[in-house]
Design an enzyme around this catalytic site. Sequence first.
Site, PDB file in Angstrom:
ATOM      1  N   THR A 163      67.124  40.984  47.084  1.00 21.54           N
ATOM      2  CA  THR A 163      67.956  41.337  45.931  1.00 21.54           C
ATOM      3  C   THR A 163      67.422  40.752  44.633  1.00 21.54           C
ATOM      4  O   THR A 163      67.818  41.182  43.564  1.00 21.54           O
ATOM      5  CB  THR A 163      69.415  40.850  46.108  1.00 21.54           C
ATOM      6  N   ARG A 204      61.457  35.647  47.753  1.00 22.00           N
ATOM      7  CA  ARG A 204      62.028  34.307  47.900  1.00 22.00           C
ATOM      8  C   ARG A 204      61.644  33.738  49.248  1.00 22.00           C
ATOM      9  O   ARG A 204      61.958  34.337  50.276  1.00 22.00           O
ATOM     10  CB  ARG A 204      63.540  34.353  47.775  1.00 22.00           C
ATOM     11  N   SER A 247      66.017  30.940  41.752  1.00 22.81           N
ATOM     12  CA  SER A 247      67.370  30.948  41.201  1.00 22.81           C
ATOM     13  C   SER A 247      68.176  29.721  41.586  1.00 22.81           C
ATOM     14  O   SER A 247      67.810  28.603  41.292  1.00 22.81           O
ATOM     15  CB  SER A 247      68.067  32.236  41.633  1.00 22.81           C
ATOM     16  N   HIS A 248      69.261  29.948  42.316  1.00 21.32           N
ATOM     17  CA  HIS A 248      70.186  28.869  42.670  1.00 21.32           C
ATOM     18  C   HIS A 248      69.780  28.182  43.966  1.00 21.32           C
ATOM     19  O   HIS A 248      70.464  27.279  44.421  1.00 21.32           O
ATOM     20  CB  HIS A 248      71.580  29.458  42.850  1.00 21.32           C
ATOM     21  N   ASP A 260      72.995  27.837  36.886  1.00 21.84           N
ATOM     22  CA  ASP A 260      72.128  27.580  38.034  1.00 21.84           C
ATOM     23  C   ASP A 260      70.704  27.239  37.588  1.00 21.84           C
ATOM     24  O   ASP A 260      70.429  27.130  36.388  1.00 21.84           O
ATOM     25  CB  ASP A 260      72.140  28.769  38.999  1.00 21.84           C
ATOM     26  N   ASP A 283      67.865  28.744  37.219  1.00 21.85           N
ATOM     27  CA  ASP A 283      67.114  29.560  36.245  1.00 21.85           C
ATOM     28  C   ASP A 283      67.995  30.081  35.116  1.00 21.85           C
ATOM     29  O   ASP A 283      67.540  30.880  34.294  1.00 21.85           O
ATOM     30  CB  ASP A 283      66.390  30.712  36.936  1.00 21.85           C
ATOM     31  N   ASP A 289      70.745  32.059  34.987  1.00 15.08           N
ATOM     32  CA  ASP A 289      71.416  33.359  34.898  1.00 15.08           C
ATOM     33  C   ASP A 289      72.835  33.319  35.457  1.00 15.08           C
ATOM     34  O   ASP A 289      73.662  34.154  35.108  1.00 15.08           O
ATOM     35  CB  ASP A 289      70.579  34.496  35.521  1.00 15.08           C
ATOM     36  N   ARG A 290      73.134  32.355  36.322  1.00  9.12           N
ATOM     37  CA  ARG A 290      74.502  32.269  36.856  1.00  9.12           C
ATOM     38  C   ARG A 290      75.337  31.293  36.049  1.00  9.12           C
ATOM     39  O   ARG A 290      74.792  30.344  35.473  1.00  9.12           O
ATOM     40  CB  ARG A 290      74.477  31.772  38.303  1.00  9.12           C
ATOM     41  N   LYS A 320      71.428  38.771  34.116  1.00 16.63           N
ATOM     42  CA  LYS A 320      72.663  38.074  33.835  1.00 16.63           C
ATOM     43  C   LYS A 320      72.349  36.834  33.005  1.00 16.63           C
ATOM     44  O   LYS A 320      71.213  36.377  32.988  1.00 16.63           O
ATOM     45  CB  LYS A 320      73.416  37.744  35.112  1.00 16.63           C
TER      46      LYS A 320
HETATM   47  C1  G16 Z   1      70.475  37.534  43.000  1.00 16.66           C
HETATM   48  C2  G16 Z   1      70.621  38.768  42.196  1.00 16.66           C
HETATM   49  C3  G16 Z   1      72.079  39.033  41.973  1.00 16.66           C
HETATM   50  C4  G16 Z   1      72.797  39.118  43.295  1.00 16.66           C
HETATM   51  C5  G16 Z   1      72.479  37.953  44.169  1.00 16.66           C
HETATM   52  C6  G16 Z   1      72.961  38.264  45.530  1.00 16.66           C
HETATM   53  O1  G16 Z   1      71.015  36.469  42.277  1.00 16.66           O
HETATM   54  O2  G16 Z   1      69.977  38.598  40.935  1.00 16.66           O
HETATM   55  O3  G16 Z   1      72.205  40.207  41.244  1.00 16.66           O
HETATM   56  O4  G16 Z   1      74.179  39.135  43.133  1.00 16.66           O
HETATM   57  O5  G16 Z   1      71.106  37.729  44.220  1.00 16.66           O
HETATM   58  O6  G16 Z   1      72.544  37.349  46.432  1.00 16.66           O
HETATM   59  P1  G16 Z   1      72.762  37.634  47.960  1.00 16.66           P
HETATM   60  O7  G16 Z   1      71.964  38.869  48.307  1.00 16.66           O
HETATM   61  O8  G16 Z   1      72.282  36.382  48.602  1.00 16.66           O
HETATM   62  O9  G16 Z   1      74.230  37.850  48.144  1.00 16.66           O
HETATM   63  P2  G16 Z   1      70.127  35.247  41.812  1.00 16.66           P
HETATM   64  O10 G16 Z   1      71.015  34.432  40.924  1.00 16.66           O
HETATM   65  O11 G16 Z   1      69.764  34.574  43.092  1.00 16.66           O
HETATM   66  O12 G16 Z   1      68.946  35.822  41.109  1.00 16.66           O
END
Ligand code: G16
Length: 539
Positions: free
Chosen positions: A17, A21, A112-113, A276, A278, A280-281, A375
């Site tokens: 997504t 990673r 990210s987080h 978080d 990076d 964005d959250r 985001k």
């Molecule tokens: C990423 C995407 C988000 C998404 C999330 C979902 O977040 O950028 O749009 O909501 O993954 O994560 P999962 O598939 O684990 O539910 P981020 O903040 O990790 O980039």
Amino acid sequence: MIETIATNPYTDQKMGTAGLRKKIAIAMQPNYIENFLQSIFNTIPNLEEKSFLVGGDGRYFNKTAIQKIIKIAAANHVKKLYIGQNGLVSTPAGSCIILKNKLDGGLILTASHNPGGINGDFGLKYSTSTGGQCQPHESQAILEQTLKIKEYKISDSPDLDLSHLGVFHCEETEIEVIDPYTDYIKMMEGIFDFNQLHSLLTSEFRFVFDAMNGVTGPYAKRIFEEILGAPQGSVLNATPKEDFGGLHPDPNLIYAKTLVDLMYSDNAPDFSAANDGDGDRNMILGSHFFICPSDSLAILTDNYRLIPAYKDGIYGVAKSAATSMAVKRVADTLKIGFYEVPTGWKYFVNLMDSKRITFCGEESFGTGAAHIREKDGIWAVLFWLSIIAATHKTVKQIALEHWQKYGRSYFLRNDFEGIEQSVADKLMSELEQRLPQLSNKQFGRFTVSTAYPFVYNDPVDNTSTQNGLIVHFTDGSRIVYRLSGTGTNGATLRTYIERYVTGDIDEDPNKMLQELCAVSREISNVTALTGKEQPDIIT
Ligand code: G16
């Protein structure tokens, strides 16, 4: 000198997504990053005319990976790389820099987080000239390259010093080390009323921002303390660290516990927020009060007129299917478009580019708008502060009044982590097969109305994506099931539980959703299949 190195494909470089990673140990394997980067470059024509942004959240291995990016880009005759000083660029600032400078894309190094450090995770997002992550057909093209790659090209030039601003060269490629803050800060100044915010943050109002040792520390220091006048020390954990100081840089009630404890103490400030790794959250808290991300999107949308950039009107609004329906009620009242997309911010990009939406958000602590294509944690915080500055209300008052007006969608996410992939796949496929039989079935006081796999038909490019399974109940409650696309440790089953109530709006979500959470486990059969009686994480 440019070398061509023979290599063998890795078969696990499918982007989830949010890009690639992986555990650091996997990313550090010989040729692993090199293969992935060469695979990306193999899908982009005319590299000698292309300029890209490079930077990330400062986590462990980013510095090494950035040097590899420079050398592989140079060997592939990329025209120019813009690199954030010290390798730092937050995800939202990256999108801003790509759009403002009309770059052809970016390589953003972040998981990210997810945790950092030598035992943590590594991540790489490939953004395009839209300022957003590449679309599914683009990541598919990269995946196909990763499966057949036989060689990559790399320069043998020495490493570059990225601590000084300036223009350098690697082979024929120009490398400009840039200040990663200024463009983004100017953009925020163009959206919000900074004078109004300055008055708020220099008043009695007590404000705290937790950067969780991620990349937003230096952005937040400049914006909240230096420009808006919040007292020195208002920004906590402000120095980006390779291991996030041992924190799990995920701004939620579990991982931002120190901040949460402060906000529920006798000495609680009026407002706090966390971002978080990076940037964005975001998580928003008032004194003794937590704002659920699904509600945050609804509340921001309902208050758009208070923000200078939006006061003349907004296009529609979008949410991921897993996010609660709260924002739909606002969209219906405001008579603006409403869209529901699969999980993954990239699905909002076409809707923004085609001016169908201005705001969008996800339950996973992501909120944003069309100023960029990611985001944006600091944007969400500035938006909340602007509402408070304009209305002189507390976070709690703002939420309660919103629920009085619209009713409340109580919402919880239950995560079952570390499941064997084959078991998780079996659970989802068996559940999908059972969905048609669920209609009209009663579970305690809840009766299923419909149940179906969520399928999104993109109105712009006509692609169709299936993601997650939805069970609707006759009282407006919903349960959504999906497997995480960002985990690096087995599979994670996410179960999103939502119950719509118009009377009791100030209750504990755990109490209000206890029965429905049990129903969600019964429907998924998770306990029988995984042995887990309860979720590992509830947010
Ligand atoms: C990423 C995407 C988000 C998404 C999330 C979902 O977040 O950028 O749009 O909501 O993954 O994560 P999962 O598939 O684990 O539910 P981020 O903040 O990790 O980039």
